[in-house]
Each structure stands twice: as structure tokens, then as C-alpha cells.
Design a protein around this motif. Sequence first.
Motif, short mmCIF file in Angstrom:
data_model
loop_
_atom_site.label_atom_id
_atom_site.label_comp_id
_atom_site.label_asym_id
_atom_site.label_seq_id
_atom_site.Cartn_x
_atom_site.Cartn_y
_atom_site.Cartn_z
N GLY A 35 0.77 -1.23 0.00
CA GLY A 35 0.00 0.00 0.00
C GLY A 35 0.80 1.28 0.00
N GLY A 36 2.12 1.23 0.07
CA GLY A 36 2.92 2.44 0.07
C GLY A 36 3.18 2.94 -1.34
N SER A 37 3.87 4.06 -1.43
CA SER A 37 4.21 4.62 -2.74
C SER A 37 5.58 4.11 -3.18
CB SER A 37 4.24 6.15 -2.68
OG SER A 37 5.37 6.60 -1.97
N THR A 38 5.96 4.45 -4.38
CA THR A 38 7.24 4.00 -4.94
C THR A 38 8.43 4.66 -4.25
OG1 THR A 38 7.07 5.71 -6.65
CG2 THR A 38 6.25 3.51 -7.19
N THR A 39 8.19 5.66 -3.42
CA THR A 39 9.28 6.32 -2.70
C THR A 39 9.34 5.93 -1.23
OG1 THR A 39 7.84 8.24 -2.28
CG2 THR A 39 9.23 8.31 -4.26
N SER A 40 8.47 5.02 -0.80
CA SER A 40 8.45 4.61 0.61
C SER A 40 8.99 3.20 0.76
CB SER A 40 7.02 4.69 1.17
OG SER A 40 6.17 3.77 0.51
N PHE A 41 9.65 2.95 1.89
CA PHE A 41 10.19 1.62 2.18
C PHE A 41 9.12 0.81 2.92
CE2 PHE A 41 12.38 -1.40 4.90
CZ PHE A 41 13.28 -1.98 4.01
N PRO A 42 8.94 -0.49 2.60
CA PRO A 42 9.70 -1.32 1.67
C PRO A 42 9.07 -1.40 0.27
CG PRO A 42 8.32 -2.73 2.97
CD PRO A 42 8.03 -1.32 3.43
N THR A 43 7.99 -0.67 0.03
CA THR A 43 7.32 -0.74 -1.28
C THR A 43 8.28 -0.45 -2.41
OG1 THR A 43 5.24 -0.04 -0.25
CG2 THR A 43 5.40 0.14 -2.64
N ALA A 44 9.18 0.53 -2.23
CA ALA A 44 10.11 0.92 -3.29
C ALA A 44 10.99 -0.26 -3.72
CB ALA A 44 10.98 2.07 -2.82
N ILE A 45 11.39 -1.10 -2.76
CA ILE A 45 12.25 -2.24 -3.09
C ILE A 45 11.51 -3.23 -3.98
CG2 ILE A 45 13.58 -4.16 -2.14
CD1 ILE A 45 14.73 -1.38 -1.56
N PHE A 46 10.28 -3.55 -3.62
CA PHE A 46 9.49 -4.50 -4.42
C PHE A 46 9.16 -3.91 -5.79
CE2 PHE A 46 8.87 -6.04 -0.12
CZ PHE A 46 8.96 -7.41 -0.28
N PHE A 182 -1.75 0.34 -10.23
CA PHE A 182 -2.27 0.19 -8.87
C PHE A 182 -1.19 0.42 -7.81
CE2 PHE A 182 -4.68 -2.44 -11.82
CZ PHE A 182 -5.97 -1.99 -11.59
N ILE A 183 -0.03 0.93 -8.23
CA ILE A 183 1.05 1.24 -7.29
C ILE A 183 1.18 2.75 -7.17
CG2 ILE A 183 3.50 0.96 -6.74
CD1 ILE A 183 3.54 -1.57 -8.38
N PRO A 184 0.82 3.34 -6.04
CA PRO A 184 0.91 4.80 -5.88
C PRO A 184 2.33 5.30 -6.14
CG PRO A 184 -0.32 3.82 -4.07
CD PRO A 184 0.29 2.68 -4.84
N GLY A 185 2.41 6.44 -6.80
CA GLY A 185 3.71 7.04 -7.08
C GLY A 185 4.18 6.83 -8.50
N THR A 186 3.54 5.92 -9.24
CA THR A 186 3.90 5.72 -10.64
C THR A 186 3.07 6.66 -11.52
OG1 THR A 186 2.22 4.01 -11.02
CG2 THR A 186 4.38 3.28 -10.21
N ILE A 187 3.59 6.98 -12.69
CA ILE A 187 2.84 7.81 -13.64
C ILE A 187 1.58 7.08 -14.08
CG2 ILE A 187 4.09 6.94 -15.65
CD1 ILE A 187 2.81 10.54 -15.10
N HIS A 188 1.64 5.75 -14.09
CA HIS A 188 0.48 4.94 -14.47
C HIS A 188 -0.66 5.13 -13.48
CE1 HIS A 188 4.32 3.16 -15.60
NE2 HIS A 188 3.73 2.67 -16.67
N ALA A 189 -0.33 5.12 -12.18
CA ALA A 189 -1.36 5.32 -11.16
C ALA A 189 -1.93 6.73 -11.24
CB ALA A 189 -0.77 5.06 -9.77
N GLU A 190 -1.08 7.69 -11.58
CA GLU A 190 -1.55 9.06 -11.74
C GLU A 190 -2.52 9.17 -12.91
OE1 GLU A 190 0.29 13.56 -12.43
OE2 GLU A 190 1.60 11.89 -11.84
N PHE A 191 -2.22 8.44 -13.99
CA PHE A 191 -3.12 8.43 -15.14
C PHE A 191 -4.45 7.77 -14.79
CE2 PHE A 191 0.46 8.49 -18.55
CZ PHE A 191 0.61 9.85 -18.35
N GLY A 192 -4.36 6.59 -14.13
CA GLY A 192 -5.55 5.79 -13.87
C GLY A 192 -5.79 4.83 -15.02
N LEU A 193 -6.13 3.60 -14.68
CA LEU A 193 -6.31 2.58 -15.71
C LEU A 193 -7.52 2.89 -16.60
CD1 LEU A 193 -5.52 -0.10 -16.99
CD2 LEU A 193 -6.87 -1.27 -15.25
N ILE A 194 -8.63 3.27 -15.98
CA ILE A 194 -9.84 3.57 -16.73
C ILE A 194 -9.89 5.07 -17.01
CG2 ILE A 194 -12.34 3.28 -16.86
CD1 ILE A 194 -10.75 0.69 -16.62
N SER A 195 -9.10 5.49 -17.98
CA SER A 195 -9.02 6.90 -18.36
C SER A 195 -8.44 6.98 -19.76
CB SER A 195 -8.14 7.69 -17.38
OG SER A 195 -6.78 7.27 -17.51
#
Length: 308
Positions: A35-46, A182-195
Motif C-alpha cells: 500500500g505504500g508509494s514507490t518512494t516509501s520503504f519497503p514498497t520501493a524495493i518491491f 495500482f502502485i501509488p507514485g507511478t505515472i500509471h497510477a496518476e493516469f488511472g487505468l480507466i481513463s
Amino acid sequence: MTIATPASRQSGLALFFAVTFAWTGVFWFTAIALGGSTTSFPTAIFFLLGGFGPTIGAIVVRARRARLRQPVPARTVRLRLGMRLFWVLPLLAMASATVLAGALLAYLLGGPELSLTSGQSLIATVGGPVPFFISMLIGGPLAEEPGWRGTAYPRLRASMSRLQVGLLMGAAWAVWHLPLFFIPGTIHAEFGLISWNGLLFSVNVIPMALLIGYAYERAGVLAAIAVHFGVNTTIALLGVKSPMTLAFIVAVQVIVALTLLASYRDRRPELPVQVDADPYRVDANPYPVGPAGQVDPDATYRMGRTHG
């Protein structure tokens, strides 16, 4: 005698796609669950580890090929100095130019103006130009191209045209990217899948696959990395987020990709080299022969140390 067969090519492809999607899925779905963003640990590692799925798939396929002593696919482009590397910088410039041209056309027809403000903010966020360009090089081009182009592409090209391979790999590439929405912090999540932006991003990977495939056939994996890097970095620097701008970028890249593919003569693979159990046999046939006694052009594999 060792000759790569269509069955071995298909098994290599199946193994590559299975490992690639499994590796990426495990790490990216774990990142989603955290549930974290791409800049938070440990989400960034995964998040970072998941992006290396194609390269891990390539390593597994090549390890298996070496263990079974199978030959390298004939459509593999060897890494050679000289004229092949000469193409890397022009192809990098071409990739960036497709994004700039699309953004400029959108602006001239009423879309957002071109600005580096968003790109400058992003560079400051990651700590400066050097960390920015390193992250853009590793996160995508280096993590993916040894797999998509260096491993899967030549195996598909053994039985498909460049256009067919580009369309197939573009579709697979689009599906592979889906967890990023579905990963917060990515440009994809900012765009949204249904858009519109999400749809246009998914469509855009198809002309990108065609452009990168053209680059790979010109100058190998380094050229594929350069084109991937050029497109991603230019989009990031321009802060492209408008559906209109994305649509024009897609249109420009489709036109450029189809023009390049139509103008570039198909590269004939070298005839394969067989490895006979007794190299001193005088009757050993160095080429695969079809049922009518002719050289079989479908057995397009050769031995050698190269990508693939």
C-alpha cells in the motif's frame, strides 16, 4: 548433432514469458498489497525488483540454453563495435524527436504548451541530473531490454515478420505494465487505468515496440536500450500528461515506425552451424536439409556467443 528446432524455440519463449510475468507479478503485487508509494520503504524495493522481470527471464532462458548446449537464435543481433554502435546515438535522437514532434503538434493545434517546468521539478526531487538520468536508464531500458528484445524478439522473428512481432510484443508489454496502475507514485497510477491517459499509454507501447524492434535489428540491445531511454526520458522531461499530447505522440510514433520498417530491408539470418558428435566425420552435413534435399531456411539458428 545439435540443431535448434521450432519446438525448442517455443519452449524458450514459454519459459521466458512464464518467468518474466511470474517474477514481476510476485514483486509488484506485493508492492500493491503493502500500500505504500514507490518512494516509501519497503514498497520501493518491491517496485524496483519487479521491473527486472524481463532480464531475469532472459537469464533463466540463457542458462537453460547453455545447459542444453543449444545454439543461439539466428535473428539475434551480435554486439559489435563500429557501424552497429554508430547507430545508437542517431536512434536515441530519433526516439526523443518522436515525442517532441507529437508534443509540438498537439500544442500547435490547441493543446498544452511545451514546458520543462515539470521535468525540472522531477530532477530536483530525485537529487539532480545525474541521479535522474541513471534512474531513467535503469528503471525500464536496462531492466527490460535484455529480455524483451535481446531474448524474446529473435525467437519470435524466427517465424514472424517485424510488424507481427512488434504487435505481439506490444500487447504483451501492455499487459505486463498493468500492475503499475495500482502502485501509488507511478505515472500509471496518476493516469488511472480507466481513463484516456491510461488507454493511450497502453496503446503507445505498441508503436514503441515497433521502434525498439527496428533499433534492435539495426544495432542490437544497446540500440534498443537507447530508444527506450529516449522516449521515456523525453516524456518525463516534458511532463506529458495531456490525453491530446499522448494521442499525437502515438500517431507520430506509428507513422515513423511503419516508415522505418518499410524502408529497412529484412536482414537474412546466417545459415546455422551444427555441432556434430564427431567433428572429423567427412560426411557431416554442416547445414540442415529439408525433406526434398534442399537447405532448410526455417532452421535459422547458429552457434556463437552473443545476445539471445
